[in-house]
Design a protein around this motif. Structure first.
Motif, PDB file in Angstrom:
ATOM      1  N   ASP A  52      43.954  18.598  40.925  1.00 22.57           N
ATOM      2  CA  ASP A  52      43.472  19.784  40.217  1.00 22.57           C
ATOM      3  C   ASP A  52      44.134  20.995  40.852  1.00 22.57           C
ATOM      4  OD1 ASP A  52      42.179  21.805  38.925  1.00 22.57           O
ATOM      5  OD2 ASP A  52      40.247  21.506  39.902  1.00 22.57           O
ATOM      6  N   TYR A  53      45.216  21.441  40.279  1.00 21.69           N
ATOM      7  CA  TYR A  53      45.999  22.552  40.825  1.00 21.69           C
ATOM      8  C   TYR A  53      46.122  23.691  39.816  1.00 21.69           C
ATOM      9  CZ  TYR A  53      49.318  20.497  37.649  1.00 21.69           C
ATOM     10  OH  TYR A  53      49.891  20.008  36.510  1.00 21.69           O
ATOM     11  N   TYR A  54      45.550  23.520  38.632  1.00 20.59           N
ATOM     12  CA  TYR A  54      45.843  24.389  37.483  1.00 20.59           C
ATOM     13  C   TYR A  54      44.623  25.118  36.932  1.00 20.59           C
ATOM     14  CZ  TYR A  54      43.865  20.229  35.397  1.00 20.59           C
ATOM     15  OH  TYR A  54      43.026  19.184  35.111  1.00 20.59           O
ATOM     16  N   SER A  55      43.437  24.823  37.439  1.00 19.25           N
ATOM     17  CA  SER A  55      42.216  25.367  36.843  1.00 19.25           C
ATOM     18  C   SER A  55      41.680  26.532  37.652  1.00 19.25           C
ATOM     19  CB  SER A  55      41.144  24.274  36.751  1.00 19.25           C
ATOM     20  OG  SER A  55      40.528  24.077  38.022  1.00 19.25           O
ATOM     21  N   ARG A  56      40.618  27.140  37.172  1.00 19.27           N
ATOM     22  CA  ARG A  56      39.979  28.231  37.900  1.00 19.27           C
ATOM     23  C   ARG A  56      39.468  27.780  39.262  1.00 19.27           C
ATOM     24  NH1 ARG A  56      37.145  29.992  32.555  1.00 19.27           N
ATOM     25  NH2 ARG A  56      35.791  28.263  33.138  1.00 19.27           N
ATOM     26  N   GLN A  57      39.221  26.471  39.421  1.00 20.50           N
ATOM     27  CA  GLN A  57      38.685  25.960  40.677  1.00 20.50           C
ATOM     28  C   GLN A  57      39.759  25.482  41.642  1.00 20.50           C
ATOM     29  OE1 GLN A  57      35.499  26.365  41.567  1.00 20.50           O
ATOM     30  NE2 GLN A  57      35.472  27.477  39.622  1.00 20.50           N
ATOM     31  N   ALA A  58      41.019  25.528  41.246  1.00 22.12           N
ATOM     32  CA  ALA A  58      42.094  25.154  42.158  1.00 22.12           C
ATOM     33  C   ALA A  58      42.080  26.069  43.376  1.00 22.12           C
ATOM     34  CB  ALA A  58      43.432  25.223  41.439  1.00 22.12           C
ATOM     35  N   LEU A  59      42.366  25.520  44.522  1.00 30.99           N
ATOM     36  CA  LEU A  59      42.170  26.231  45.786  1.00 30.99           C
ATOM     37  C   LEU A  59      42.937  27.546  45.835  1.00 30.99           C
ATOM     38  CD1 LEU A  59      40.940  26.281  48.590  1.00 30.99           C
ATOM     39  CD2 LEU A  59      42.728  24.712  49.364  1.00 30.99           C
ATOM     40  N   GLN A  60      44.221  27.529  45.522  1.00 27.53           N
ATOM     41  CA  GLN A  60      45.011  28.761  45.600  1.00 27.53           C
ATOM     42  C   GLN A  60      44.660  29.730  44.473  1.00 27.53           C
ATOM     43  OE1 GLN A  60      49.138  27.615  45.779  1.00 27.53           O
ATOM     44  NE2 GLN A  60      48.997  26.929  47.910  1.00 27.53           N
ATOM     45  N   ILE A  61      44.444  29.218  43.273  1.00 28.55           N
ATOM     46  CA  ILE A  61      44.076  30.090  42.155  1.00 28.55           C
ATOM     47  C   ILE A  61      42.755  30.782  42.444  1.00 28.55           C
ATOM     48  CG2 ILE A  61      43.294  30.058  39.748  1.00 28.55           C
ATOM     49  CD1 ILE A  61      45.477  28.030  39.152  1.00 28.55           C
ATOM     50  N   ARG A  62      41.815  30.043  42.967  1.00 28.85           N
ATOM     51  CA  ARG A  62      40.509  30.623  43.301  1.00 28.85           C
ATOM     52  C   ARG A  62      40.665  31.733  44.348  1.00 28.85           C
ATOM     53  NH1 ARG A  62      38.129  26.086  44.691  1.00 28.85           N
ATOM     54  NH2 ARG A  62      38.017  26.427  46.946  1.00 28.85           N
ATOM     55  N   ALA A  63      41.519  31.506  45.341  1.00 27.87           N
ATOM     56  CA  ALA A  63      41.711  32.485  46.404  1.00 27.87           C
ATOM     57  C   ALA A  63      42.371  33.756  45.877  1.00 27.87           C
ATOM     58  CB  ALA A  63      42.552  31.874  47.522  1.00 27.87           C
ATOM     59  N   ILE A  64      43.426  33.603  45.083  1.00 30.48           N
ATOM     60  CA  ILE A  64      44.140  34.791  44.589  1.00 30.48           C
ATOM     61  C   ILE A  64      43.254  35.590  43.646  1.00 30.48           C
ATOM     62  CG2 ILE A  64      46.129  35.576  43.253  1.00 30.48           C
ATOM     63  CD1 ILE A  64      47.606  33.048  44.243  1.00 30.48           C
ATOM     64  N   HIS A  65      42.515  34.910  42.794  1.00 26.15           N
ATOM     65  CA  HIS A  65      41.648  35.635  41.867  1.00 26.15           C
ATOM     66  C   HIS A  65      40.520  36.340  42.617  1.00 26.15           C
ATOM     67  CE1 HIS A  65      38.796  36.222  38.427  1.00 26.15           C
ATOM     68  NE2 HIS A  65      39.929  36.606  37.885  1.00 26.15           N
ATOM     69  N   ALA A  66      40.063  35.753  43.704  1.00 21.77           N
ATOM     70  CA  ALA A  66      39.040  36.419  44.521  1.00 21.77           C
ATOM     71  C   ALA A  66      39.595  37.700  45.137  1.00 21.77           C
ATOM     72  CB  ALA A  66      38.535  35.473  45.606  1.00 21.77           C
ATOM     73  N   MET A  67      40.874  37.701  45.491  1.00 28.56           N
ATOM     74  CA  MET A  67      41.500  38.934  45.988  1.00 28.56           C
ATOM     75  C   MET A  67      41.514  39.997  44.897  1.00 28.56           C
ATOM     76  SD  MET A  67      44.809  37.339  47.962  1.00 28.56           S
ATOM     77  CE  MET A  67      44.659  35.842  48.949  1.00 28.56           C
ATOM     78  N   LEU A  68      41.867  39.586  43.694  1.00 26.22           N
ATOM     79  CA  LEU A  68      41.875  40.518  42.564  1.00 26.22           C
ATOM     80  C   LEU A  68      40.475  41.081  42.331  1.00 26.22           C
ATOM     81  CD1 LEU A  68      43.232  41.836  40.086  1.00 26.22           C
ATOM     82  CD2 LEU A  68      42.750  39.720  38.820  1.00 26.22           C
ATOM     83  N   GLN A  69      39.483  40.237  42.369  1.00 28.75           N
ATOM     84  CA  GLN A  69      38.112  40.704  42.186  1.00 28.75           C
ATOM     85  C   GLN A  69      37.693  41.681  43.269  1.00 28.75           C
ATOM     86  OE1 GLN A  69      36.324  36.691  41.904  1.00 28.75           O
ATOM     87  NE2 GLN A  69      35.524  37.315  39.920  1.00 28.75           N
ATOM     88  N   ARG A  70      38.105  41.426  44.506  1.00 28.74           N
ATOM     89  CA  ARG A  70      37.769  42.331  45.604  1.00 28.74           C
ATOM     90  C   ARG A  70      38.376  43.723  45.346  1.00 28.74           C
ATOM     91  NH1 ARG A  70      37.177  41.749  51.100  1.00 28.74           N
ATOM     92  NH2 ARG A  70      35.840  39.966  50.549  1.00 28.74           N
ATOM     93  N   LEU A  71      39.601  43.730  44.854  1.00 28.59           N
ATOM     94  CA  LEU A  71      40.256  45.016  44.570  1.00 28.59           C
ATOM     95  C   LEU A  71      39.557  45.779  43.428  1.00 28.59           C
ATOM     96  CD1 LEU A  71      43.973  43.907  44.859  1.00 28.59           C
ATOM     97  CD2 LEU A  71      42.800  45.514  46.369  1.00 28.59           C
ATOM     98  N   GLY A  72      38.813  45.027  42.611  1.00 27.61           N
ATOM     99  CA  GLY A  72      38.080  45.659  41.511  1.00 27.61           C
ATOM    100  C   GLY A  72      38.491  45.179  40.145  1.00 27.61           C
ATOM    101  N   GLY A  73      39.466  44.246  40.098  1.00 27.97           N
ATOM    102  CA  GLY A  73      39.999  43.803  38.811  1.00 27.97           C
ATOM    103  C   GLY A  73      39.404  42.523  38.291  1.00 27.97           C
TER     104      GLY A  73
END
Length: 354
Positions: free
Chosen positions: A333-354
Protein backbone atom coordinates in the motif's frame (compact mmCIF):
# COMPACT_ATOMS: atom_id res chain seq x y z
CA UNK A 1 17.16 35.05 0.83
CA UNK A 2 17.58 34.79 4.57
CA UNK A 3 18.34 31.17 5.41
CA UNK A 4 17.96 29.57 8.80
CA UNK A 5 18.73 26.06 7.60
CA UNK A 6 21.15 25.43 10.49
CA UNK A 7 18.41 26.21 13.00
CA UNK A 8 15.66 23.63 13.46
CA UNK A 9 12.11 24.91 13.88
CA UNK A 10 8.71 23.33 14.25
CA UNK A 11 6.61 23.65 11.12
CA UNK A 12 4.25 26.57 11.68
CA UNK A 13 0.74 27.47 10.49
CA UNK A 14 -0.08 30.34 8.12
CA UNK A 15 -3.14 31.83 6.43
CA UNK A 16 -3.35 29.20 3.69
CA UNK A 17 -6.36 28.97 1.39
CA UNK A 18 -7.94 25.52 1.53
CA UNK A 19 -7.96 23.53 -1.71
CA UNK A 20 -5.61 25.91 -3.55
CA UNK A 21 -2.32 24.16 -2.89
CA UNK A 22 -0.33 22.37 -5.58
CA UNK A 23 2.59 20.02 -6.03
CA UNK A 24 5.27 19.01 -8.48
CA UNK A 25 8.19 16.64 -8.74
CA UNK A 26 10.95 15.13 -10.82
CA UNK A 27 11.43 11.41 -11.45
CA UNK A 28 10.54 9.51 -8.24
CA UNK A 29 9.17 12.84 -7.04
CA UNK A 30 7.02 12.96 -10.18
CA UNK A 31 5.66 9.44 -9.62
CA UNK A 32 4.96 10.46 -6.01
CA UNK A 33 3.33 13.66 -7.23
CA UNK A 34 0.80 11.63 -9.23
CA UNK A 35 0.07 9.36 -6.25
CA UNK A 36 -0.29 12.21 -3.77
CA UNK A 37 -2.35 14.24 -6.23
CA UNK A 38 -4.91 11.47 -6.69
CA UNK A 39 -4.89 10.45 -3.04
CA UNK A 40 -5.64 13.99 -1.82
CA UNK A 41 -7.11 15.72 -4.86
CA UNK A 42 -9.45 17.78 -2.66
CA UNK A 43 -6.40 19.60 -1.28
CA UNK A 44 -4.96 20.66 -4.63
CA UNK A 45 -5.52 22.97 -7.58
CA UNK A 46 -3.00 21.29 -9.87
CA UNK A 47 0.22 19.34 -10.31
CA UNK A 48 3.47 19.33 -12.25
CA UNK A 49 4.93 16.01 -13.42
CA UNK A 50 8.48 15.98 -14.84
CA UNK A 51 9.55 12.53 -16.05
CA UNK A 52 6.94 10.59 -14.11
CA UNK A 53 4.60 7.75 -14.98
CA UNK A 54 0.93 7.02 -14.35
CA UNK A 55 -0.79 6.07 -11.09
CA UNK A 56 0.13 2.57 -9.84
CA UNK A 57 1.95 1.82 -13.06
CA UNK A 58 4.09 -0.79 -11.29
CA UNK A 59 1.00 -3.00 -11.04
CA UNK A 60 0.82 -3.49 -14.79
CA UNK A 61 2.32 -7.01 -14.73
CA UNK A 62 1.64 -8.74 -11.43
CA UNK A 63 3.13 -11.99 -12.75
CA UNK A 64 6.65 -10.59 -12.78
CA UNK A 65 7.46 -12.25 -9.42
CA UNK A 66 5.91 -14.42 -6.72
CA UNK A 67 5.62 -11.61 -4.17
CA UNK A 68 3.79 -8.45 -5.18
CA UNK A 69 6.54 -6.33 -3.62
CA UNK A 70 9.16 -7.97 -5.85
CA UNK A 71 6.92 -7.81 -8.93
CA UNK A 72 6.29 -4.10 -8.44
CA UNK A 73 10.01 -3.37 -8.03
CA UNK A 74 10.81 -5.24 -11.24
CA UNK A 75 8.05 -3.40 -13.06
CA UNK A 76 9.36 -0.08 -11.72
CA UNK A 77 12.82 -0.75 -13.13
CA UNK A 78 11.58 -2.09 -16.45
CA UNK A 79 8.07 -1.23 -17.67
CA UNK A 80 7.84 2.07 -15.77
CA UNK A 81 11.26 3.38 -16.71
CA UNK A 82 12.67 1.64 -19.75
CA UNK A 83 10.07 -0.44 -21.62
CA UNK A 84 11.55 -2.19 -24.65
CA UNK A 85 8.81 -0.76 -26.87
CA UNK A 86 6.30 2.07 -26.35
CA UNK A 87 3.52 -0.53 -26.30
CA UNK A 88 4.97 -2.02 -23.11
CA UNK A 89 4.67 1.21 -21.13
CA UNK A 90 2.15 1.04 -18.24
CA UNK A 91 -1.22 1.61 -19.97
CA UNK A 92 -3.29 4.59 -18.89
CA UNK A 93 -6.60 2.63 -18.89
CA UNK A 94 -5.13 0.22 -16.33
CA UNK A 95 -4.11 3.14 -14.10
CA UNK A 96 -7.60 4.61 -14.39
CA UNK A 97 -9.12 1.26 -13.44
CA UNK A 98 -6.89 1.02 -10.36
CA UNK A 99 -7.68 4.63 -9.43
CA UNK A 100 -11.41 3.99 -9.64
CA UNK A 101 -11.02 0.89 -7.49
CA UNK A 102 -9.13 2.93 -4.89
CA UNK A 103 -11.86 5.59 -5.02
CA UNK A 104 -14.54 2.91 -4.61
CA UNK A 105 -12.74 1.58 -1.53
CA UNK A 106 -12.42 5.13 -0.08
CA UNK A 107 -8.63 4.93 -0.22
CA UNK A 108 -8.32 8.19 -2.17
CA UNK A 109 -10.35 11.38 -2.59
CA UNK A 110 -13.14 11.52 -5.22
CA UNK A 111 -11.62 11.60 -8.69
CA UNK A 112 -14.20 14.17 -9.79
CA UNK A 113 -12.00 16.75 -8.04
CA UNK A 114 -9.53 16.54 -10.92
CA UNK A 115 -11.87 17.99 -13.55
CA UNK A 116 -11.18 21.61 -12.59
CA UNK A 117 -7.46 21.21 -11.98
CA UNK A 118 -4.45 22.15 -14.13
CA UNK A 119 -1.63 19.71 -14.88
CA UNK A 120 1.83 20.30 -16.35
CA UNK A 121 3.56 17.20 -17.79
CA UNK A 122 7.07 17.11 -19.27
CA UNK A 123 9.36 14.51 -20.79
CA UNK A 124 12.68 15.30 -22.40
CA UNK A 125 13.18 13.62 -25.77
CA UNK A 126 16.76 12.75 -24.69
CA UNK A 127 15.68 11.21 -21.36
CA UNK A 128 17.30 7.78 -21.07
CA UNK A 129 16.11 7.12 -17.51
CA UNK A 130 12.30 7.38 -17.75
CA UNK A 131 11.17 6.72 -21.30
CA UNK A 132 8.92 9.32 -22.92
CA UNK A 133 6.36 6.63 -23.77
CA UNK A 134 5.78 6.15 -20.04
CA UNK A 135 5.20 9.86 -19.45
CA UNK A 136 2.77 9.98 -22.37
CA UNK A 137 0.61 7.49 -20.47
CA UNK A 138 0.48 9.95 -17.56
CA UNK A 139 -1.04 12.54 -19.88
CA UNK A 140 -3.55 10.01 -21.19
CA UNK A 141 -4.45 8.95 -17.66
CA UNK A 142 -5.32 12.52 -16.65
CA UNK A 143 -7.38 12.89 -19.82
CA UNK A 144 -9.32 9.71 -19.04
CA UNK A 145 -9.89 10.95 -15.49
CA UNK A 146 -11.64 14.06 -16.80
CA UNK A 147 -8.99 16.77 -16.99
CA UNK A 148 -9.69 18.75 -20.21
CA UNK A 149 -6.88 19.16 -22.74
CA UNK A 150 -7.14 22.92 -22.24
CA UNK A 151 -5.94 22.41 -18.66
CA UNK A 152 -3.06 20.06 -19.53
CA UNK A 153 0.30 21.45 -20.63
CA UNK A 154 2.19 18.56 -22.25
CA UNK A 155 5.76 19.02 -23.48
CA UNK A 156 7.81 16.29 -25.19
CA UNK A 157 9.86 18.02 -27.90
CA UNK A 158 12.78 19.52 -25.99
CA UNK A 159 15.99 17.39 -26.25
CA UNK A 160 16.44 17.36 -22.48
CA UNK A 161 17.82 14.51 -20.47
CA UNK A 162 16.45 13.24 -17.18
CA UNK A 163 16.35 16.45 -15.18
CA UNK A 164 14.57 19.47 -13.84
CA UNK A 165 15.59 22.30 -16.15
CA UNK A 166 17.16 25.53 -14.91
CA UNK A 167 18.96 28.53 -16.34
CA UNK A 168 21.95 28.04 -14.04
CA UNK A 169 25.26 27.97 -15.96
CA UNK A 170 26.77 25.65 -13.36
CA UNK A 171 24.20 22.92 -14.04
CA UNK A 172 24.70 20.03 -16.46
CA UNK A 173 24.19 20.38 -20.23
CA UNK A 174 20.58 20.08 -21.38
CA UNK A 175 20.84 16.53 -22.73
CA UNK A 176 22.62 15.03 -19.70
CA UNK A 177 21.27 12.00 -17.86
CA UNK A 178 23.37 12.13 -14.70
CA UNK A 179 23.23 13.40 -11.11
CA UNK A 180 22.37 15.90 -9.79
CA UNK A 181 19.66 15.78 -12.53
CA UNK A 182 19.59 19.56 -12.88
CA UNK A 183 20.25 20.61 -16.48
CA UNK A 184 20.79 24.07 -17.94
CA UNK A 185 18.20 24.67 -20.64
CA UNK A 186 18.05 28.46 -20.42
CA UNK A 187 14.83 28.68 -18.40
CA UNK A 188 13.47 27.83 -14.97
CA UNK A 189 11.10 24.92 -15.41
CA UNK A 190 9.71 25.48 -11.93
CA UNK A 191 8.40 28.85 -13.15
CA UNK A 192 6.65 27.21 -16.11
CA UNK A 193 5.05 24.66 -13.79
CA UNK A 194 3.76 27.25 -11.34
CA UNK A 195 2.63 29.65 -14.06
CA UNK A 196 0.56 26.89 -15.66
CA UNK A 197 -1.05 25.82 -12.40
CA UNK A 198 -1.70 29.40 -11.33
CA UNK A 199 -2.31 31.58 -14.42
CA UNK A 200 -1.53 35.25 -13.96
CA UNK A 201 1.30 35.00 -11.44
CA UNK A 202 3.51 38.02 -10.93
CA UNK A 203 7.06 37.88 -12.29
CA UNK A 204 9.71 36.30 -10.07
CA UNK A 205 11.88 38.50 -7.91
CA UNK A 206 15.59 38.79 -8.65
CA UNK A 207 16.50 37.77 -5.11
CA UNK A 208 14.20 35.97 -2.69
CA UNK A 209 13.92 37.78 0.66
CA UNK A 210 11.86 35.34 2.72
CA UNK A 211 13.09 32.60 5.03
CA UNK A 212 14.18 29.08 4.21
CA UNK A 213 13.46 27.12 7.36
CA UNK A 214 14.61 23.66 8.37
CA UNK A 215 12.05 21.66 10.33
CA UNK A 216 11.93 18.27 12.00
CA UNK A 217 10.09 15.79 9.75
CA UNK A 218 10.13 12.94 12.24
CA UNK A 219 6.93 13.98 13.98
CA UNK A 220 5.06 13.56 10.68
CA UNK A 221 6.15 9.96 10.01
CA UNK A 222 6.46 8.94 13.65
CA UNK A 223 10.21 8.45 13.26
CA UNK A 224 9.32 5.15 11.57
CA UNK A 225 12.47 3.74 9.87
CA UNK A 226 10.26 2.13 7.19
CA UNK A 227 9.50 5.63 5.90
CA UNK A 228 13.00 6.18 4.45
CA UNK A 229 12.56 9.90 5.10
CA UNK A 230 15.21 12.30 6.35
CA UNK A 231 15.17 13.75 9.84
CA UNK A 232 14.66 17.25 8.44
CA UNK A 233 12.65 18.92 5.70
CA UNK A 234 12.70 22.48 4.37
CA UNK A 235 10.07 25.14 3.77
CA UNK A 236 10.44 28.51 2.07
CA UNK A 237 8.15 31.22 3.45
CA UNK A 238 7.96 34.66 1.75
CA UNK A 239 8.33 37.64 4.07
CA UNK A 240 4.81 38.86 3.28
CA UNK A 241 3.42 35.51 4.46
CA UNK A 242 5.52 35.68 7.61
CA UNK A 243 3.94 39.09 8.16
CA UNK A 244 0.43 37.62 7.92
CA UNK A 245 -0.54 37.76 4.23
CA UNK A 246 -2.77 34.97 2.84
CA UNK A 247 -0.84 32.22 1.06
CA UNK A 248 -0.98 29.07 -0.98
CA UNK A 249 1.36 26.08 -0.63
CA UNK A 250 3.36 24.33 -3.33
CA UNK A 251 4.96 20.99 -2.49
CA UNK A 252 8.21 20.40 -4.44
CA UNK A 253 9.34 16.76 -4.45
CA UNK A 254 12.94 16.04 -5.37
CA UNK A 255 13.99 12.98 -7.35
CA UNK A 256 16.35 10.13 -6.51
CA UNK A 257 19.81 11.17 -5.29
CA UNK A 258 18.61 14.76 -4.78
CA UNK A 259 17.67 14.91 -1.10
CA UNK A 260 19.81 17.05 1.21
CA UNK A 261 21.07 13.98 3.10
CA UNK A 262 21.77 11.77 0.09
CA UNK A 263 24.94 9.68 0.06
CA UNK A 264 25.65 6.69 -2.12
CA UNK A 265 25.54 3.18 -0.67
CA UNK A 266 28.16 0.45 -1.15
CA UNK A 267 27.33 -3.06 0.03
CA UNK A 268 24.58 -1.70 2.24
CA UNK A 269 26.71 0.95 3.93
CA UNK A 270 26.49 4.72 3.48
CA UNK A 271 29.57 5.67 1.47
CA UNK A 272 30.23 9.13 2.90
CA UNK A 273 33.76 9.22 1.45
CA UNK A 274 32.27 9.76 -2.01
CA UNK A 275 29.50 12.14 -0.94
CA UNK A 276 28.57 14.16 -4.04
CA UNK A 277 28.54 17.93 -3.49
CA UNK A 278 24.87 18.35 -4.35
CA UNK A 279 23.91 19.89 -1.03
CA UNK A 280 20.59 21.68 -1.08
CA UNK A 281 20.58 22.57 -4.79
CA UNK A 282 17.02 21.33 -5.41
CA UNK A 283 15.88 23.54 -2.55
CA UNK A 284 17.89 26.68 -3.31
CA UNK A 285 18.74 26.82 -7.05
CA UNK A 286 15.72 25.52 -8.97
CA UNK A 287 13.80 28.80 -9.04
CA UNK A 288 10.77 27.87 -6.96
CA UNK A 289 11.60 30.38 -4.23
CA UNK A 290 12.00 33.48 -6.42
CA UNK A 291 8.58 33.00 -8.04
CA UNK A 292 7.04 32.04 -4.71
CA UNK A 293 8.37 35.23 -3.14
CA UNK A 294 6.44 37.53 -5.48
CA UNK A 295 3.22 35.51 -5.26
CA UNK A 296 2.91 34.62 -1.56
CA UNK A 297 3.52 30.94 -2.21
CA UNK A 298 4.95 28.78 0.55
CA UNK A 299 7.20 26.08 -0.93
CA UNK A 300 7.40 22.86 1.06
CA UNK A 301 10.40 20.62 0.35
CA UNK A 302 9.85 17.23 2.03
CA UNK A 303 12.97 15.07 2.06
CA UNK A 304 13.38 11.38 1.35
CA UNK A 305 16.52 9.64 2.59
CA UNK A 306 18.58 6.74 1.32
CA UNK A 307 18.44 3.46 3.19
CA UNK A 308 19.60 -0.04 2.35
CA UNK A 309 18.53 -2.46 5.03
CA UNK A 310 15.78 -4.93 5.92
CA UNK A 311 13.39 -2.12 6.88
CA UNK A 312 13.57 -0.06 3.66
CA UNK A 313 15.60 -0.91 0.58
CA UNK A 314 15.94 2.51 -0.97
CA UNK A 315 19.66 3.21 -1.48
CA UNK A 316 19.12 6.09 -3.94
CA UNK A 317 16.84 8.11 -1.64
CA UNK A 318 13.80 7.82 -3.94
CA UNK A 319 10.21 8.49 -2.99
CA UNK A 320 8.14 5.30 -2.69
CA UNK A 321 6.20 4.62 -5.87
CA UNK A 322 6.55 0.82 -5.91
CA UNK A 323 5.90 -0.25 -2.32
CA UNK A 324 9.13 -0.36 -0.33
CA UNK A 325 7.47 1.31 2.69
CA UNK A 326 4.64 -1.24 2.82
CA UNK A 327 4.37 -3.61 5.76
CA UNK A 328 2.94 -6.42 3.64
CA UNK A 329 4.89 -7.90 0.73
CA UNK A 330 1.67 -9.43 -0.60
CA UNK A 331 -0.42 -6.23 -0.51
CA UNK A 332 1.85 -3.20 -0.89
CA UNK A 333 0.00 0.00 0.00
CA UNK A 334 2.07 2.90 -1.31
CA UNK A 335 -0.60 4.86 -3.22
CA UNK A 336 -3.45 5.62 -0.80
CA UNK A 337 -4.12 8.29 1.80
CA UNK A 338 -2.82 5.82 4.40
CA UNK A 339 0.53 5.18 2.71
CA UNK A 340 3.33 6.11 5.08
CA UNK A 341 5.00 8.83 3.00
CA UNK A 342 1.75 10.24 1.58
CA UNK A 343 0.31 10.49 5.07
CA UNK A 344 3.43 12.30 6.31
CA UNK A 345 3.59 14.83 3.47
CA UNK A 346 -0.11 15.62 3.66
CA UNK A 347 0.22 16.12 7.42
CA UNK A 348 2.90 18.73 6.69
CA UNK A 349 0.52 20.47 4.31
CA UNK A 350 -2.21 20.42 6.94
CA UNK A 351 0.16 21.89 9.53
CA UNK A 352 0.95 24.77 7.18
CA UNK A 353 -2.80 25.39 6.91
CA UNK A 354 -3.59 23.78 3.56
Amino acid sequence: MRQTSTHIVQLDQYKVAAGESSLSGLSSGAFMTVQLHLAHSASFAGAGVVAGGPYRGVETFRGAAWLAEDAYELNALQLCMAPLTPQLAPPAPRSVQLAREAERDALIDPLANLAHQRVYIFTGSADSVVNSAVVAQTRDMYRLLGVPDSQIAYHDQLPAGHSLITDNPEDSPLGSNQPPYLNNGGFMQSHHILQHIYPGLAAPVAQASGQLLRFDQREFFGNDPHASMADFGYVYVPQAVLDGAPARVHIALHGCKQGYSYVSYTLGQADTATQPPYGNRYITTTGYNTLADSNNLIVLYPQAAGSDNTLAQNPDGCWDWWGYTSRSADYPDYYSRQALQIRAIHAMLQRLGG
